[in-house]
Design an enzyme around this catalytic site. Sequence first.
Site, PDB file in Angstrom:
ATOM      1  N   HIS A  21       0.823  -1.225   0.000  1.00 45.36           N
ATOM      2  CA  HIS A  21       0.000   0.000   0.000  1.00 45.36           C
ATOM      3  C   HIS A  21       0.848   1.262   0.000  1.00 45.36           C
ATOM      4  O   HIS A  21       0.319   2.355   0.094  1.00 45.36           O
ATOM      5  CB  HIS A  21      -0.940   0.028   1.205  1.00 45.36           C
ATOM      6  CG  HIS A  21      -1.721  -1.234   1.390  1.00 45.36           C
ATOM      7  ND1 HIS A  21      -1.285  -2.261   2.207  1.00 45.36           N
ATOM      8  CD2 HIS A  21      -2.887  -1.654   0.843  1.00 45.36           C
ATOM      9  CE1 HIS A  21      -2.155  -3.264   2.158  1.00 45.36           C
ATOM     10  NE2 HIS A  21      -3.135  -2.925   1.339  1.00 45.36           N
ATOM     11  N   ASP A  40      35.589 -31.121  13.402  1.00 37.89           N
ATOM     12  CA  ASP A  40      35.737 -32.411  12.743  1.00 37.89           C
ATOM     13  C   ASP A  40      36.878 -32.425  11.729  1.00 37.89           C
ATOM     14  O   ASP A  40      36.659 -32.388  10.523  1.00 37.89           O
ATOM     15  CB  ASP A  40      34.402 -32.792  12.070  1.00 37.89           C
ATOM     16  CG  ASP A  40      34.407 -34.231  11.604  1.00 37.89           C
ATOM     17  OD1 ASP A  40      35.494 -34.798  11.403  1.00 37.89           O
ATOM     18  OD2 ASP A  40      33.319 -34.796  11.432  1.00 37.89           O
ATOM     19  N   HIS A  92      37.038 -36.012   9.413  1.00 37.72           N
ATOM     20  CA  HIS A  92      36.442 -36.386   8.126  1.00 37.72           C
ATOM     21  C   HIS A  92      37.300 -35.971   6.935  1.00 37.72           C
ATOM     22  O   HIS A  92      37.094 -36.449   5.827  1.00 37.72           O
ATOM     23  CB  HIS A  92      35.044 -35.760   7.988  1.00 37.72           C
ATOM     24  CG  HIS A  92      35.043 -34.333   7.506  1.00 37.72           C
ATOM     25  ND1 HIS A  92      35.564 -33.299   8.247  1.00 37.72           N
ATOM     26  CD2 HIS A  92      34.627 -33.779   6.334  1.00 37.72           C
ATOM     27  CE1 HIS A  92      35.439 -32.164   7.553  1.00 37.72           C
ATOM     28  NE2 HIS A  92      34.876 -32.428   6.401  1.00 37.72           N
ATOM     29  N   HIS A 109      36.998 -36.026   2.010  1.00 37.06           N
ATOM     30  CA  HIS A 109      37.577 -35.178   0.969  1.00 37.06           C
ATOM     31  C   HIS A 109      38.762 -35.857   0.274  1.00 37.06           C
ATOM     32  O   HIS A 109      39.627 -35.185  -0.279  1.00 37.06           O
ATOM     33  CB  HIS A 109      38.028 -33.853   1.566  1.00 37.06           C
ATOM     34  CG  HIS A 109      36.904 -33.061   2.187  1.00 37.06           C
ATOM     35  ND1 HIS A 109      35.825 -32.619   1.462  1.00 37.06           N
ATOM     36  CD2 HIS A 109      36.689 -32.646   3.453  1.00 37.06           C
ATOM     37  CE1 HIS A 109      34.992 -31.955   2.275  1.00 37.06           C
ATOM     38  NE2 HIS A 109      35.492 -31.968   3.486  1.00 37.06           N
ATOM     39  N   ASP A 156      30.832 -32.522   1.102  1.00 38.68           N
ATOM     40  CA  ASP A 156      30.197 -32.529   2.425  1.00 38.68           C
ATOM     41  C   ASP A 156      28.671 -32.606   2.376  1.00 38.68           C
ATOM     42  O   ASP A 156      28.052 -33.226   3.233  1.00 38.68           O
ATOM     43  CB  ASP A 156      30.581 -31.267   3.212  1.00 38.68           C
ATOM     44  CG  ASP A 156      32.004 -31.325   3.745  1.00 38.68           C
ATOM     45  OD1 ASP A 156      32.449 -32.439   4.103  1.00 38.68           O
ATOM     46  OD2 ASP A 156      32.656 -30.271   3.798  1.00 38.68           O
TER      47      ASP A 156
END
Lengths: 177, 450
Positions: free
Chosen positions: B104, B206, B209, B214, B365
């Site tokens: 408006h 982490d 991992h 990877h 990931d």
Amino acid sequence: MSQSLPFKNAVDADTYQTFQTLLYKEARLLDHEEYDQWLAMLTDDIHYYMPVPARYLREEKKQAIKPLDANIFNDYKKQLELRIARFATNLVWSENPQNLINHSVSNIEVFPTDVEGEWNVLSVVTVLRSRLDGVEKRMVVSRNDIWRIEDNSLKLAKRNMLFNHAVVPDSNLNFFF
Amino acid sequence: MGVDVSKLVDNKTGRQSRSIFHEQDIYEQEQERIFGKCWLFLAHESQIPDPGDYFRTFMGEDEVLVIRQKDQSIKAFLNTCTHRGNRVCKADKGNAKHFTCSYHGWSFAADGALQSVPLEEDAYYNELDKSKFGLHPVCNVDSYKGLIFGNFDPEAPTLNDYLGDMKWYLDVWLDAMPEGTELIGTTQKVEYPVNWKLPVENACGDGYHIGWAHAGVMTVASSMNIESLSLGNTEVDSSTAMAGGGMNGHSIISSLDGQSGYAFYPDPSLPVSYLEENREAVISRLGETRGKQFWGSQINMTVFPNVQMLPGLNWFRVYHPKGPGKMEMWTWAMVDKEMSDELKQTVLDNVCRTFGAAGMFDNDDGENFAACTSQNRGLQTRQKDVYTNMGLGKEYSHPEMPGVISDGLVGEQNQRYFYRRWQEMMAAKDWSAVPNYNSLEEANATGGQN
Ligand code: FES
Ligand SMILES: [Fe+2]
């Protein structure tokens, strides 16, 4: 009875069809992960570029283009080879099993450039990727290419892409557009 | 009242109930007790340098507008019109004198005041008290060395107290160089079918991992050998790499070699020479330990609940929750202002190639996080627990480094402290019930609910 149409093609039908066939072939190689054959279609000075899209108000277009800007791809041959070497290690767990992928090429336009033996080719590629358990991702990218005659074949020298999604909808882009 | 979280996390055994990644009512409670009470990253000052500059972002699921004021201060508002609730700003960022609602046409000034209302005289008979209809402000907005944070809770501790001992580590990046840092590049946004806590626990501690998840990219893209990643935990000591937790849920993991942050540059020579040119000056600003061992190292820093920064790899990231099974990850490159344009470009390209939308690390990931989320849709599956129990009881105090310390990048200490903080925030109705601890002694004294 042939009537000449009030629209002039930028290139002759032969040239157009050659590029159409070439883009289809490239799409097939990418679908089948034939990356060595794909690399052979690229010039040594290939620049493969896809900036990160952003949403600005129309009046602020200048905001959108900055010398330092993020990209999804800003690769020369060395970086493209590195990505392909990563796939080739067979240690990229998210690509095993292989994801089913289809590149559909459309909206092809071919223009001569000021340089002899170089063409500007526009196209749109729609990627449909079928992931684990039937999850499907669809991405649409506009491409602005320069193709050049080299070693007696047509090679991709430049690809500027527009990623038509404000938020990347997939958790990995382990493929090319 | 709320959901009883006392059985959902056990810090002593490193156990979490899978329901915390799935249940809608737990998610709603996170919105109230974590995103409604913690300091949340809004923007970097470098993104909105001039008056009228704005940046549109999220605090939890609430959309907010961060605006630089005429006096250079910063205000933030819910991005919603006070009339019928429409969004008042649709652009990602820009510069504006006012924000006009597309429904408006109510128009708001940069300080949030309702400035003009169409047909104010003819339709509202001049009886609308405009002073009562300004944009809803985020009550606390404050900055720490360039990083702007907002907080919805008027009872919250100050930003300075909230960051606590983590500032000692944050300064390794934010205060290494006199001009400080800046975020560069368009916001890189990726949507993941992932619970927001999973990427946070991943990057907060982490290192485990990296060698496996990877493996592909590590095989082709490492230009340096990061000893602290390749060695097993028992072979490393705190002179090689460390994890720092406690600290009210904030955390760090870091190599201590002073250059491995650039190990994933195909050619690290440009950033490494930048490091060595500035090393002495940084040592004089931050001291030997931080200047020599931390600055330039592979570092992951987390500000609870959802900000992560990796100097060296140079990415800065915030995770916006979009429901228990969905989040949006926003990434930028963060650089020192003093860096040359050439180095900034090198850093930006490397951020995009490693942790961008097509980043060769990030693209490993997403799938793992997604399945750690989606498997819990199964009723039987989600009644099982998951564990971060590596190296339990191996925490110690360090004479110089703040927080609870463990050896090595490969560990799960920080993840445990992340979930401990999650549990503490989720259990507390207000800040007076939230324990305060930085060191191991304080962490042990304040317990941790089981
Ligand atoms: S909703 Fe914004 S002006 Fe009506
Ligand atoms: Fe990772």
